[in-house]
Design a protein around this motif. Structure first.
Motif, PDB file in Angstrom:
ATOM      1  N   THR A 156       0.845  -1.199   0.000  1.00 25.49           N
ATOM      2  CA  THR A 156       0.000   0.000   0.000  1.00 25.49           C
ATOM      3  C   THR A 156       0.874   1.241   0.000  1.00 25.49           C
ATOM      4  N   LEU A 157       0.573   2.170  -0.904  1.00 23.47           N
ATOM      5  CA  LEU A 157       1.238   3.468  -0.962  1.00 23.47           C
ATOM      6  C   LEU A 157       0.161   4.534  -0.859  1.00 23.47           C
ATOM      7  N   GLY A 158       0.269   5.407   0.138  1.00 26.68           N
ATOM      8  CA  GLY A 158      -0.776   6.389   0.367  1.00 26.68           C
ATOM      9  C   GLY A 158      -0.239   7.789   0.571  1.00 26.68           C
ATOM     10  N   TYR A 159      -1.119   8.755   0.344  1.00 26.46           N
ATOM     11  CA  TYR A 159      -0.794  10.166   0.565  1.00 26.46           C
ATOM     12  C   TYR A 159      -1.921  10.796   1.371  1.00 26.46           C
ATOM     13  N   GLN A 160      -1.567  11.568   2.399  1.00 23.98           N
ATOM     14  CA  GLN A 160      -2.542  12.239   3.248  1.00 23.98           C
ATOM     15  C   GLN A 160      -2.242  13.727   3.306  1.00 23.98           C
ATOM     16  N   TYR A 161      -3.301  14.517   3.141  1.00 21.40           N
ATOM     17  CA  TYR A 161      -3.170  15.986   3.189  1.00 21.40           C
ATOM     18  C   TYR A 161      -4.242  16.525   4.137  1.00 21.40           C
ATOM     19  N   ASP A 162      -3.826  17.310   5.117  1.00 17.72           N
ATOM     20  CA  ASP A 162      -4.733  17.881   6.112  1.00 17.72           C
ATOM     21  C   ASP A 162      -4.442  19.366   6.273  1.00 17.72           C
ATOM     22  N   ALA A 163      -5.358  20.172   5.782  1.00 16.73           N
ATOM     23  CA  ALA A 163      -5.265  21.618   5.926  1.00 16.73           C
ATOM     24  C   ALA A 163      -6.686  22.165   5.922  1.00 16.73           C
ATOM     25  N   LYS A 164      -7.174  22.540   7.099  1.00 18.72           N
ATOM     26  CA  LYS A 164      -8.558  22.979   7.210  1.00 18.72           C
ATOM     27  C   LYS A 164      -8.882  24.051   6.175  1.00 18.72           C
ATOM     28  N   PRO A 165     -10.072  23.913   5.536  1.00 20.68           N
ATOM     29  CA  PRO A 165     -11.160  22.972   5.807  1.00 20.68           C
ATOM     30  C   PRO A 165     -11.089  21.666   5.009  1.00 20.68           C
ATOM     31  N   TRP A 166      -9.902  21.347   4.393  1.00 23.76           N
ATOM     32  CA  TRP A 166      -9.821  20.191   3.504  1.00 23.76           C
ATOM     33  C   TRP A 166      -9.036  19.044   4.127  1.00 23.76           C
ATOM     34  N   GLN A 167      -9.448  17.830   3.770  1.00 20.63           N
ATOM     35  CA  GLN A 167      -8.673  16.617   4.004  1.00 20.63           C
ATOM     36  C   GLN A 167      -8.674  15.808   2.706  1.00 20.63           C
ATOM     37  N   LEU A 168      -7.515  15.272   2.335  1.00 21.11           N
ATOM     38  CA  LEU A 168      -7.403  14.482   1.117  1.00 21.11           C
ATOM     39  C   LEU A 168      -6.700  13.169   1.429  1.00 21.11           C
ATOM     40  N   ARG A 169      -7.261  12.068   0.933  1.00 19.05           N
ATOM     41  CA  ARG A 169      -6.668  10.753   1.113  1.00 19.05           C
ATOM     42  C   ARG A 169      -6.572  10.049  -0.240  1.00 19.05           C
ATOM     43  N   TYR A 170      -5.367   9.569  -0.540  1.00 14.08           N
ATOM     44  CA  TYR A 170      -5.160   8.800  -1.763  1.00 14.08           C
ATOM     45  C   TYR A 170      -4.442   7.511  -1.399  1.00 14.08           C
ATOM     46  N   GLY A 171      -4.873   6.388  -1.980  1.00 10.51           N
ATOM     47  CA  GLY A 171      -4.220   5.115  -1.721  1.00 10.51           C
ATOM     48  C   GLY A 171      -4.092   4.280  -2.975  1.00 10.51           C
ATOM     49  N   MET A 172      -2.948   3.637  -3.121  1.00 11.95           N
ATOM     50  CA  MET A 172      -2.711   2.682  -4.200  1.00 11.95           C
ATOM     51  C   MET A 172      -2.410   1.332  -3.551  1.00 11.95           C
ATOM     52  N   ASP A 173      -3.256   0.331  -3.801  1.00 13.95           N
ATOM     53  CA  ASP A 173      -3.118  -0.988  -3.181  1.00 13.95           C
ATOM     54  C   ASP A 173      -2.739  -2.022  -4.242  1.00 13.95           C
ATOM     55  N   TYR A 174      -1.637  -2.693  -3.989  1.00 13.70           N
ATOM     56  CA  TYR A 174      -1.185  -3.761  -4.885  1.00 13.70           C
ATOM     57  C   TYR A 174      -1.379  -5.103  -4.194  1.00 13.70           C
ATOM     58  N   THR A 175      -1.999  -6.056  -4.890  1.00 13.78           N
ATOM     59  CA  THR A 175      -2.159  -7.428  -4.422  1.00 13.78           C
ATOM     60  C   THR A 175      -1.460  -8.350  -5.404  1.00 13.78           C
ATOM     61  N   GLY A 176      -0.547  -9.163  -4.909  1.00  9.30           N
ATOM     62  CA  GLY A 176       0.231 -10.037  -5.776  1.00  9.30           C
ATOM     63  C   GLY A 176      -0.574 -11.204  -6.314  1.00  9.30           C
ATOM     64  N   SER A 177       0.049 -12.000  -7.150  1.00  6.12           N
ATOM     65  CA  SER A 177      -0.619 -13.140  -7.779  1.00  6.12           C
ATOM     66  C   SER A 177      -1.053 -14.156  -6.719  1.00  6.12           C
ATOM     67  N   GLN A 178      -2.104 -14.923  -7.062  1.00  9.25           N
ATOM     68  CA  GLN A 178      -2.671 -15.903  -6.151  1.00  9.25           C
ATOM     69  C   GLN A 178      -2.880 -17.220  -6.893  1.00  9.25           C
ATOM     70  N   MET A 179      -2.874 -18.299  -6.128  1.00  5.73           N
ATOM     71  CA  MET A 179      -3.140 -19.612  -6.706  1.00  5.73           C
ATOM     72  C   MET A 179      -4.285 -20.274  -5.947  1.00  5.73           C
ATOM     73  N   ALA A 180      -4.974 -21.190  -6.634  1.00  2.00           N
ATOM     74  CA  ALA A 180      -6.079 -21.911  -6.019  1.00  2.00           C
ATOM     75  C   ALA A 180      -6.271 -23.249  -6.731  1.00  2.00           C
ATOM     76  N   ASN A 181      -6.758 -24.219  -5.997  1.00  2.00           N
ATOM     77  CA  ASN A 181      -7.174 -25.493  -6.580  1.00  2.00           C
ATOM     78  C   ASN A 181      -8.501 -25.269  -7.294  1.00  2.00           C
ATOM     79  N   TYR A 182      -8.546 -25.526  -8.598  1.00  4.98           N
ATOM     80  CA  TYR A 182      -9.779 -25.305  -9.364  1.00  4.98           C
ATOM     81  C   TYR A 182      -9.824 -26.251 -10.550  1.00  4.98           C
ATOM     82  N   PRO A 183     -10.944 -26.994 -10.744  1.00  5.71           N
ATOM     83  CA  PRO A 183     -12.061 -27.154  -9.811  1.00  5.71           C
ATOM     84  C   PRO A 183     -11.593 -27.835  -8.527  1.00  5.71           C
ATOM     85  N   TYR A 184     -12.201 -27.470  -7.407  1.00  9.45           N
ATOM     86  CA  TYR A 184     -11.729 -27.978  -6.134  1.00  9.45           C
ATOM     87  C   TYR A 184     -11.939 -29.484  -6.057  1.00  9.45           C
ATOM     88  N   GLY A 185     -10.932 -30.160  -5.546  1.00 11.15           N
ATOM     89  CA  GLY A 185     -10.962 -31.614  -5.465  1.00 11.15           C
ATOM     90  C   GLY A 185     -10.333 -32.305  -6.653  1.00 11.15           C
TER      91      GLY A 185
END
Length: 399
Positions: free
Chosen positions: A310-339
């Protein structure tokens, strides 16, 4: 092809009272979500068009603190009534309107007490105890496959922190883990018991229980930069395994283990803005009880990405608040079809989120948010694409 349209309204009312030795906070919330789902054939023919009131839940929360000498006590409860609603669907080209009834409901209760103690100038402790319960029931007489089921468990916790010096602290923790089945797991556990592909038919569904161990260090590198690294290990008995494809098996496996490292960073650019960087590396192992548990994905859990960032940026200066986030999720594996002896790999993805808050008055905040800004197409489970870009508006007013 297919598409969904979701409309969610969330209402929340909160009251907070300060005392000489602590505070009391009471919250009531209610969800009103409705989802329209449309499936079409390759020729464009509408095969299904249905509306599902997918979340009619509500809940109450009470949290209180009381300071007495070196002790800071905390206690409270969290009560949730998880509910679905009644809807309708049409199957075409033969129009056959039929009602959709809620098939299950769950009442969740959590009660906790804890003591945060300043032992001396260098040592602090956190000792707590939590009780959780779940009551699962059918929500309509027609839901004959949904059983009555009660779960409950007690979870202690013990954490210590040691101040090495003015810039460094070391911490260690031992926590009991307990989790009742989710709404979806509770429902699918008993559905289609005669299907030959169903795994775990006839077995009881138990809550997860286990222990979590954590050790780490936090350091103030400079006036602008703070960092924290922790190692964790979880040993879970009766892990609930849910196969997210037909016929949707839900059952316990003997044991699951999860371990890894978490790295958290905060860098203050100036008095108004800062950057956040977090990274998690996770590994898993499992000991199955059924023949198909270790065929396609041997010895590890399905859908567990090795890397998250997660990479984020926060800005707080009244009357404003700003939130930005970049979320990375890596590759995943699964049994399919299960069984079966096969497995699939799902590639990693990046999602961007942004929110802006403006103070209308001293006691009123207006927030506009966009989740998945670039409308990234991705799935957390194979065959279940996420909903895409979300827009949200929130108004908060303090009386």
């Amino acid at each position: 092809g297919a598409y969904w349209e979701t409309d969610l309204k969330r209402y929340e009312f909160a009251w907070k009272h300060h005392t000489d030795s602590g505070d009391w906070a009471l919250t009531y919330w209610k969800n009103d979500e409705q989802r329209r789902e449309v499936n079409m054939s390759t020729t464009g023919q509408v095969e299904m068009d249905r509306v599902v009131p997918s979340d009619k839940s509500r809940g109450w929360q009470l949290n209180a603190t009381h300071k007495q000498g070196a002790h800071n006590y905390g206690f409270g409860f969290d009560y949730r009534q998880m509910r679905y609603g009644y809807g309708w669907y049409n199957v075409q080209p033969v129009v056959n309107p039929s009602g959709i009834y809620p098939s299950q409901k769950a009442d969740l209760l959590g009660v906790y007490v804890e003591d945060n103690r300043q032992i001396n100038e260098r040592w602090t402790s956190n000792i707590g105890l939590r009780y959780d319960s779940m009551k699962g029931r059918r929500d309509d007489p027609r839901g004959i496959m949904v059983p009555d089921k009660d779960y409950s468990g007690v979870s202690p916790k013990l954490n210590f922190s040691f101040k090495n010096n003015d810039t460094t602290a070391t911490f260690i923790g031992l926590n009991r883990l307990w989790r009742a089945p989710s709404m979806a797991e509770f429902y699918w556990w008993k559905q289609m018991p005669t299907n030959p592909g169903k795994l775990g038919t006839g077995l009881d569904l138990k809550p997860e229980k286990g222990w979590e161990y954590e050790i780490g260090v936090a350091r103030k590198v400079s006036d602008k930069y703070n960092t924290r690294v922790s190692l964790y290990y979880q040993d879970i008995k009766d892990f609930i395994n849910f196969t997210h494809h037909f016929p949707f098996s839900v059952y316990n496996i003997d044991e699951a283990k999860l371990w890894g490292v978490e790295w958290q960073n905060n860098y203050r650019l100036n008095a108004k803005s800062s950057i956040i960087f977090n990274y998690t590396n996770q590994h898993t192992a499992k000991n199955g009880v059924l023949a198909g548990d270790n065929l396609g994905l041997k010895g590890e859990l399905d859908y567990r990405p090795r890397h998250k960032l997660t990479l984020g940026y926060q800005y707080d200066a009244k009357p404003w608040q700003l939130r930005y986030g970049m979320d990375y999720t890596g590759s995943q594996m699964a049994n399919y079809p299960y069984g079966s002896a096969s497995s699939i790999r799902m590639g990693g993805y990046v999602v961007h989120n942004i929110a802006a808050t403006y103070a209308l008055r001293e006691n009123s905040l207006l927030t506009l948010s966009v989740n998945n800004v670039f409308d990234k197409s991705y799935s957390e489970q194979y065959g279940y694409p996420t909903s895409g870009r979300w827009f949200g508006v929130s108004l908060q007013h303090k009386l």
